[in-house]
Design a protein around this motif. Structure first.
Motif, PDB file in Angstrom:
ATOM      1  N   PHE A 183      -9.524  -0.965  -6.426  1.00 12.24           N
ATOM      2  CA  PHE A 183      -9.592  -1.728  -5.261  1.00 12.24           C
ATOM      3  C   PHE A 183      -9.166  -3.243  -5.851  1.00 12.24           C
ATOM      4  CE2 PHE A 183     -11.408  -4.797  -2.774  1.00 12.24           C
ATOM      5  CZ  PHE A 183     -11.118  -4.049  -1.416  1.00 12.24           C
TER       6      PHE A 183
ATOM      7  N   SER B 112       0.791  -1.307   0.030  1.00 15.38           N
ATOM      8  CA  SER B 112      -0.079  -0.096   0.017  1.00 15.38           C
ATOM      9  C   SER B 112       0.840   1.436   0.008  1.00 15.38           C
ATOM     10  CB  SER B 112      -0.982   0.076   1.356  1.00 15.38           C
ATOM     11  OG  SER B 112      -0.267   0.232   2.409  1.00 15.38           O
TER      12      SER B 112
ATOM     13  N   CYS C  72      -6.862   1.036  -0.299  1.00 13.10           N
ATOM     14  CA  CYS C  72      -7.780   0.419   0.368  1.00 13.10           C
ATOM     15  C   CYS C  72      -7.624  -1.328  -0.156  1.00 13.10           C
ATOM     16  CB  CYS C  72      -9.128   0.682   0.162  1.00 13.10           C
ATOM     17  SG  CYS C  72      -9.419   2.286   0.834  1.00 13.10           S
TER      18      CYS C  72
ATOM     19  N   SER D  44      -6.766  -4.429   2.204  1.00 16.50           N
ATOM     20  CA  SER D  44      -7.859  -5.285   2.214  1.00 16.50           C
ATOM     21  C   SER D  44      -7.296  -6.712   1.940  1.00 16.50           C
ATOM     22  CB  SER D  44      -9.157  -4.843   1.840  1.00 16.50           C
ATOM     23  OG  SER D  44      -9.551  -3.631   2.106  1.00 16.50           O
TER      24      SER D  44
END
Length: 424
Positions: free
Chosen positions: A322, A145, A271, A275
């Motif tokens: 995403f 990330s 995200c 995730s």
């Protein structure tokens, strides 16, 4: 989702932040290139082909750098290789800010690519060997990330430089600032120890590390892992190369040029990276990667078939970003768990970076298919092929969730360790 960090030992946290910062700074340097291309084109009077060649050569160099760094990390250690890679790309980025012509610039950016690819490989293997097995997926995807953080930092640096300085000076100032990441080496030297090394398989010890990954016990996972890298990079490069062109030229959507769309994409990538780590550790590597592969394919089909408005595309940019981030965010944990210690760097470096080079054929394939069909259909078919390769390849690999890396003696036969508070 972040409870793994609270339960981590001090050395795990320090290693995580070193790898996180290294990847963020890599992203900063790489994303700067895309932002300054218009200024470079004006200063050096570049054609579109010459401008594109800068990115292409940097990409190839980064793949080769990943292979070399992986092998080097098996020889001299993960931490030392990480330091070399960080210094390499920092110095080359700095020097490129003083380039006087196109030849000098492209030579320095190509050299910078070696360090960029090497940093990911060395950092990925280092973190995988330090972090607890039960937290490996979340920690390594959280590290991925950092790309979003570096991307955002590059946009902010661009805004500041081009607001306060003339364009022919601003791009140089941005690249000269690329020397700052070199300071990370001081932190790594002081706070990050070399992970414990264990004896590798006997056949690996008798060969050069890069050769050993093609040995009888590792050849199958090396070839399959390379296919995972190929499909993941191929699908992603199709989206990043052709989807904006399709939406801008055939759908005539103006939102592509707005900061709002860029902000949505950066946030979506962040995200997605974070995730997917939770899903990797909760449900396993194979089902999570397959889920994201099918989701990416579905999103591309929707993007190319639905008559989207600006506002709809802005909204759909989040799920696309995403899911597109999920597969790259999974590869560090997956590849690291396939190889024994003595050849782990070589294996991770090959699987990830083989895909980088081989995926160069995917944008060309889109162009060929578009000659006999629409660009939207060509993008959808090619992206589906890439992500289909990912799904099929992962099915042929063992499930490695919770695997204790200290017990891996062959790439295929070691069963995954049971998840528990002592799994490392």
């Amino acid at each position: 989702m972040f409870d793994w960090y609270k339960s981590s030992a001090a050395v795990e946290r320090k290693t995580f932040w070193a790898c996180f910062a290294g990847w963020a700074l890599d992203a900063l340097d790489v994303q700067m290139l895309g932002l300054i291309i218009p200024a470079l084109t004006a200063v050096f009077a570049l054609t579109k082909t010459e401008a594109g060649l800068i990115s292409s050569l940097t990409l190839v160099a980064s793949a080769l750098g990943g292979w070399i760094a992986g092998s080097l990390s098996d020889r001299i250690g993960r931490v030392r290789t990480l330091q070399i890679a960080i210094l390499w790309f920092s110095i080359c980025t700095f020097l490129s800010g003083f380039a006087q012509d196109y030849t000098q610039f492209i030579a320095l950016k190509t050299l910078q690519g070696f360090g960029f690819g090497g940093e990911w490989t060395a950092g990925s293997v280092l973190l995988s060997e330090v972090i607890a097995a039960r937290n490996r997926g979340r920690a390594m995807s959280a590290t991925q990330s950092a790309w979003s953080v570096g991307w955002g930092a590059a946009v902010l640096l661009y805004a500041l430089a081009f607001s306060w300085l003339k364009p022919d000076i601003a791009w140089r100032a941005m690249l000269i600032a690329g020397l700052i990441p070199g300071l990370l080496v001081l932190y790594v030297r002081r706070h990050v120890p070399e992970p414990k090394r264990i004896a590798s398989a006997p056949e690996a010890q008798a060969k050069l590390p890069l050769t050993a990954i093609f040995g009888p016990r590792t050849l199958r996972v090396t070839l399959i892992g390379g296919c995972v890298g190929l499909g993941a990079h191929g699908g992603f490069i199709v989206l990043s190369t052709w989807l904006p062109t399709f939406l801008r030229t055939e759908r005539h959507l103006s939102v592509l040029h707005t900061s709002g769309y860029l902000a949505v994409l950066i946030f979506a990538f962040f995200c997605g990276y974070v995730s997917v780590g939770y899903l990797l550790d909760r449900f396993g590597r194979r089902p999570t990667i397959i889920l994201f592969a099918f989701a990416c394919t579905a999103m591309v089909v929707l993007y190319t078939l639905l008559p989207l408005t600006d506002h709809q595309m802005l909204a759909m940019g989040f799920p696309l970003g995403f899911f597109a981030a999920g597969i790259p965010g999974s590869m560090g944990a997956l590849f690291s768990e396939l190889y024994p210690s003595g050849i782990r760097g070589s294996g991770v470096g090959f699987c990830y970076n083989f895909g980088r080079i081989a995926s160069a054929a995917f944008p060309v394939l889109v162009g060929k298919l578009a000659e006999g069909s629409t660009l939207g259909n060509a993008i959808g078919i090619t992206a589906a092929v890439g992500y289909g390769i990912v799904a099929l390849s992962v099915l042929l690999l063992p499930e490695t969730r919770g695997r204790d890396l200290d017990t891996v003696t062959t790439a295929e036969t070691t069963p995954p360790a049971e998840l528990g508070p002592t799994s490392r």
